[in-house]
Scaffold this motif. Structure first.
Motif, PDB file in Angstrom:
ATOM      1  N   ILE A   1       7.873   1.649   5.942  1.00 48.16           N
ATOM      2  CA  ILE A   1       7.256   2.968   5.796  1.00 48.16           C
ATOM      3  C   ILE A   1       6.983   3.580   7.166  1.00 48.16           C
ATOM      4  O   ILE A   1       7.308   4.751   7.418  1.00 48.16           O
ATOM      5  CB  ILE A   1       5.951   2.861   4.989  1.00 48.16           C
ATOM      6  CG1 ILE A   1       6.259   2.493   3.531  1.00 48.16           C
ATOM      7  CG2 ILE A   1       5.174   4.181   5.051  1.00 48.16           C
ATOM      8  CD1 ILE A   1       5.020   2.179   2.706  1.00 48.16           C
ATOM      9  N   LEU A   2       6.414   2.793   8.062  1.00 48.34           N
ATOM     10  CA  LEU A   2       6.046   3.323   9.378  1.00 48.34           C
ATOM     11  C   LEU A   2       7.260   3.662  10.222  1.00 48.34           C
ATOM     12  O   LEU A   2       7.177   4.503  11.126  1.00 48.34           O
ATOM     13  CB  LEU A   2       5.159   2.315  10.115  1.00 48.34           C
ATOM     14  CG  LEU A   2       3.802   2.041   9.464  1.00 48.34           C
ATOM     15  CD1 LEU A   2       3.038   0.969  10.239  1.00 48.34           C
ATOM     16  CD2 LEU A   2       2.980   3.320   9.366  1.00 48.34           C
TER      17      LEU A   2
ATOM     18  N   HIS B   1       3.108  11.579  15.384  1.00 53.61           N
ATOM     19  CA  HIS B   1       3.862  12.350  14.402  1.00 53.61           C
ATOM     20  C   HIS B   1       3.666  11.792  12.996  1.00 53.61           C
ATOM     21  O   HIS B   1       3.618  10.576  12.801  1.00 53.61           O
ATOM     22  CB  HIS B   1       5.350  12.338  14.744  1.00 53.61           C
ATOM     23  CG  HIS B   1       5.660  12.818  16.126  1.00 53.61           C
ATOM     24  ND1 HIS B   1       5.626  14.148  16.483  1.00 53.61           N
ATOM     25  CD2 HIS B   1       6.000  12.144  17.258  1.00 53.61           C
ATOM     26  CE1 HIS B   1       5.946  14.279  17.759  1.00 53.61           C
ATOM     27  NE2 HIS B   1       6.168  13.070  18.252  1.00 53.61           N
ATOM     28  N   ASP B   2       3.600  12.686  12.034  1.00 57.06           N
ATOM     29  CA  ASP B   2       3.497  12.290  10.634  1.00 57.06           C
ATOM     30  C   ASP B   2       4.832  11.695  10.185  1.00 57.06           C
ATOM     31  O   ASP B   2       5.879  12.321  10.355  1.00 57.06           O
ATOM     32  CB  ASP B   2       3.144  13.512   9.774  1.00 57.06           C
ATOM     33  CG  ASP B   2       2.862  13.135   8.332  1.00 57.06           C
ATOM     34  OD1 ASP B   2       3.832  12.829   7.606  1.00 57.06           O
ATOM     35  OD2 ASP B   2       1.686  13.165   7.930  1.00 57.06           O
TER      36      ASP B   2
ATOM     37  N   ALA C   1       9.711  12.964  10.508  1.00 54.23           N
ATOM     38  CA  ALA C   1      10.423  11.684  10.572  1.00 54.23           C
ATOM     39  C   ALA C   1      11.341  11.586  11.787  1.00 54.23           C
ATOM     40  O   ALA C   1      11.429  10.535  12.434  1.00 54.23           O
ATOM     41  CB  ALA C   1      11.219  11.464   9.291  1.00 54.23           C
ATOM     42  N   GLN C   2      12.040  12.668  12.124  1.00 50.07           N
ATOM     43  CA  GLN C   2      12.967  12.620  13.259  1.00 50.07           C
ATOM     44  C   GLN C   2      12.235  12.372  14.568  1.00 50.07           C
ATOM     45  O   GLN C   2      12.707  11.628  15.423  1.00 50.07           O
ATOM     46  CB  GLN C   2      13.769  13.926  13.338  1.00 50.07           C
ATOM     47  CG  GLN C   2      14.955  13.992  12.399  1.00 50.07           C
ATOM     48  CD  GLN C   2      15.951  12.874  12.667  1.00 50.07           C
ATOM     49  OE1 GLN C   2      16.220  12.047  11.794  1.00 50.07           O
ATOM     50  NE2 GLN C   2      16.505  12.820  13.870  1.00 50.07           N
ATOM     51  N   ALA C   3      11.065  12.992  14.717  1.00 52.17           N
ATOM     52  CA  ALA C   3      10.278  12.783  15.935  1.00 52.17           C
ATOM     53  C   ALA C   3       9.782  11.340  16.020  1.00 52.17           C
ATOM     54  O   ALA C   3       9.742  10.741  17.104  1.00 52.17           O
ATOM     55  CB  ALA C   3       9.102  13.755  15.974  1.00 52.17           C
ATOM     56  N   VAL C   4       9.415  10.764  14.875  1.00 48.07           N
ATOM     57  CA  VAL C   4       9.004   9.360  14.847  1.00 48.07           C
ATOM     58  C   VAL C   4      10.170   8.477  15.272  1.00 48.07           C
ATOM     59  O   VAL C   4      10.035   7.576  16.115  1.00 48.07           O
ATOM     60  CB  VAL C   4       8.510   8.957  13.437  1.00 48.07           C
ATOM     61  CG1 VAL C   4       8.302   7.445  13.360  1.00 48.07           C
ATOM     62  CG2 VAL C   4       7.212   9.685  13.101  1.00 48.07           C
ATOM     63  N   ARG C   5      11.348   8.730  14.715  1.00 49.05           N
ATOM     64  CA  ARG C   5      12.524   7.906  15.011  1.00 49.05           C
ATOM     65  C   ARG C   5      12.910   7.968  16.485  1.00 49.05           C
ATOM     66  O   ARG C   5      13.416   7.006  17.043  1.00 49.05           O
ATOM     67  CB  ARG C   5      13.700   8.364  14.148  1.00 49.05           C
ATOM     68  CG  ARG C   5      13.501   8.086  12.673  1.00 49.05           C
ATOM     69  CD  ARG C   5      14.527   8.795  11.827  1.00 49.05           C
ATOM     70  NE  ARG C   5      14.239   8.639  10.399  1.00 49.05           N
ATOM     71  CZ  ARG C   5      14.785   9.367   9.449  1.00 49.05           C
ATOM     72  NH1 ARG C   5      15.654  10.332   9.757  1.00 49.05           N
ATOM     73  NH2 ARG C   5      14.466   9.153   8.187  1.00 49.05           N
ATOM     74  N   ALA C   6      12.652   9.107  17.099  1.00 51.81           N
ATOM     75  CA  ALA C   6      12.996   9.253  18.521  1.00 51.81           C
ATOM     76  C   ALA C   6      12.086   8.428  19.421  1.00 51.81           C
ATOM     77  O   ALA C   6      12.412   8.184  20.580  1.00 51.81           O
ATOM     78  CB  ALA C   6      12.924  10.724  18.918  1.00 51.81           C
TER      79      ALA C   6
ATOM     80  N   GLU D   1      17.380  -0.894  12.238  1.00 53.82           N
ATOM     81  CA  GLU D   1      17.771   0.491  12.371  1.00 53.82           C
ATOM     82  C   GLU D   1      17.149   0.995  13.650  1.00 53.82           C
ATOM     83  O   GLU D   1      15.939   1.139  13.728  1.00 53.82           O
ATOM     84  CB  GLU D   1      17.247   1.317  11.183  1.00 53.82           C
ATOM     85  CG  GLU D   1      17.752   0.837   9.851  1.00 53.82           C
ATOM     86  CD  GLU D   1      18.783   1.780   9.258  1.00 53.82           C
ATOM     87  OE1 GLU D   1      19.007   2.825   9.878  1.00 53.82           O
ATOM     88  OE2 GLU D   1      19.347   1.457   8.226  1.00 53.82           O
ATOM     89  N   THR D   2      17.948   1.280  14.665  1.00 56.04           N
ATOM     90  CA  THR D   2      17.401   1.944  15.826  1.00 56.04           C
ATOM     91  C   THR D   2      17.476   3.410  15.486  1.00 56.04           C
ATOM     92  O   THR D   2      18.455   4.094  15.739  1.00 56.04           O
ATOM     93  CB  THR D   2      18.212   1.634  17.094  1.00 56.04           C
ATOM     94  OG1 THR D   2      18.232   0.218  17.252  1.00 56.04           O
ATOM     95  CG2 THR D   2      17.587   2.263  18.308  1.00 56.04           C
ATOM     96  N   VAL D   3      16.450   3.875  14.794  1.00 54.42           N
ATOM     97  CA  VAL D   3      16.516   5.157  14.116  1.00 54.42           C
ATOM     98  C   VAL D   3      16.277   6.273  15.116  1.00 54.42           C
ATOM     99  O   VAL D   3      15.162   6.534  15.520  1.00 54.42           O
ATOM    100  CB  VAL D   3      15.501   5.187  12.966  1.00 54.42           C
ATOM    101  CG1 VAL D   3      16.062   4.507  11.750  1.00 54.42           C
ATOM    102  CG2 VAL D   3      14.210   4.491  13.347  1.00 54.42           C
TER     103      VAL D   3
END
Length: 334
Positions: free
Chosen positions: A54-55, A71-72, A77-82, A331-333
């Protein structure tokens, strides 16, 4: 919005997740300060991998809120993955290509230029002591080497926060200690590490803060020392060589357990500095001097059993739920 000086690297409030009628996470709260190691500890199937998924935006929560790197996780989600890197329970290394080629592939996925990708690859292979093996197929690597390559691949994009889900499962003790050194080095450089583990010693050695997950809930949270104080059984042990002093101490001290053969007295204590000072002051006032004083506190094995009613987890993988299969791969998201 990026993480501010005062905002934790990870902030979780009331996080919930169910699969059918099985509740995996039942409203958990977590705060992880920047530049620390946070360990989520629990029996197999407790929900540790689900929390990581989830995180890291791999699956959606059913309720609650979570912010990672400011980031939420749902709406940003994209900002979290970055900002993050994820290493799952099972290695994502491609055994058919070399270690160097695995690294260059990750550089491409992170949109690095060819020259920058080669520079980062060389630096990380050297950092993780994989330079000599760089041109060899990853299938020839030992378990420890594959794990080091796995984490090196995660670092290609310079993530500020790294999720390590059971990073040392299956490794021999030497490789495990090598991995601990790598994790400490990451944190000393300012990286935040969210660690799930089934090894109680690992949490004790590495984590600034530990949360025990059981039945979908956080049943205790704190530093290793704070958690150990939750469990009764701590004591101060006094050893004497003089039988007369031993008898004087045994007669004068309250709530003392005697061992007449070993000439030792055991005094209940939570191990705190204040309580230890009080015992020492009392001994001085009574004119009793022990030959040896030692403080004994419960270890994390005792804490784990007391909080979960389960023995130390078996050395296997944490499946959590049917959802784990898709997320065991790293996943290196980005």
């Amino acid at each position: 919005m990026t993480t501010t000086h005062h905002e934790p690297a990870i902030a979780v409030e009331g996080l919930r997740k169910s699969y059918g009628d099985k509740t995996v996470l039942d409203g958990i709260d977590i705060q992880v300060p920047t530049g620390t190691v946070f360990s989520l500890l629990g029996p197999n199937g407790a929900g540790k991998t689900t929390a990581v998924n989830i995180l890291s935006t791999l699956i959606a929560a059913d309720g609650g809120r979570a912010r990672v790197a400011g980031h939420d996780v749902t709406v940003e989600a994209q900002a979290v993955r970055a900002a993050i890197g994820v290493t799952g329970q099972f290695s994502a290394v491609d055994g058919l290509i070399t270690g160097e080629e695995n690294m260059l592939l990750m550089a491409d996925l992170n949109h690095l230029s060819r020259s920058e990708g080669r520079r980062v690859t060389e630096e990380l292979l050297e950092r993780f002591d994989l330079t000599e093996a760089a041109k060899k197929p990853a299938s020839t690597y030992s378990g420890g080497m594959k794990r080091r390559l796995d984490i090196a691949m995660t670092l290609v994009g310079s993530p500020r926060i790294i999720f390590l889900d059971e990073p040392t499962t299956g490794l021999d003790p030497r490789s495990r200690h090598t991995m601990w050194g790598i994790i400490r080095e990451l944190v000393s450089g300012g990286t935040t590490v969210f660690l799930t583990t089934q090894y109680l010693e690992e949490a004790d050695q590495l984590a600034d803060r530990i949360a025990v997950l059981h039945g979908g809930r956080i049943v205790a949270q704190g530093s290793a020392e704070e958690l150990k104080r939750l469990v009764p059984g701590g004591h101060v042990r006094l050893r004497f060589s003089d039988p007369d002093l031993y008898e004087r101490g045994a007669n004068a001290l309250r709530e003392t357990t005697r061992d007449d053969d070993a000439l030792t007295l055991q005094i209940p204590s939570d191990g705190s500095q204040r309580e230890l000072r009080a015992i020492l002051d009392w001994l001085d006032a009574a004119g009793i001097e022990a030959d040896e004083l030692s403080v004994h506190t419960p270890d994390l094995d005792d804490v784990f059993f007391a909080l979960t009613g389960s023995p130390v987890p078996a050395q296997g993988t944490d499946s959590d739920s049917a959802s784990a299969s898709a997320s065991d791969k790293k996943e290196t998201v980005r």
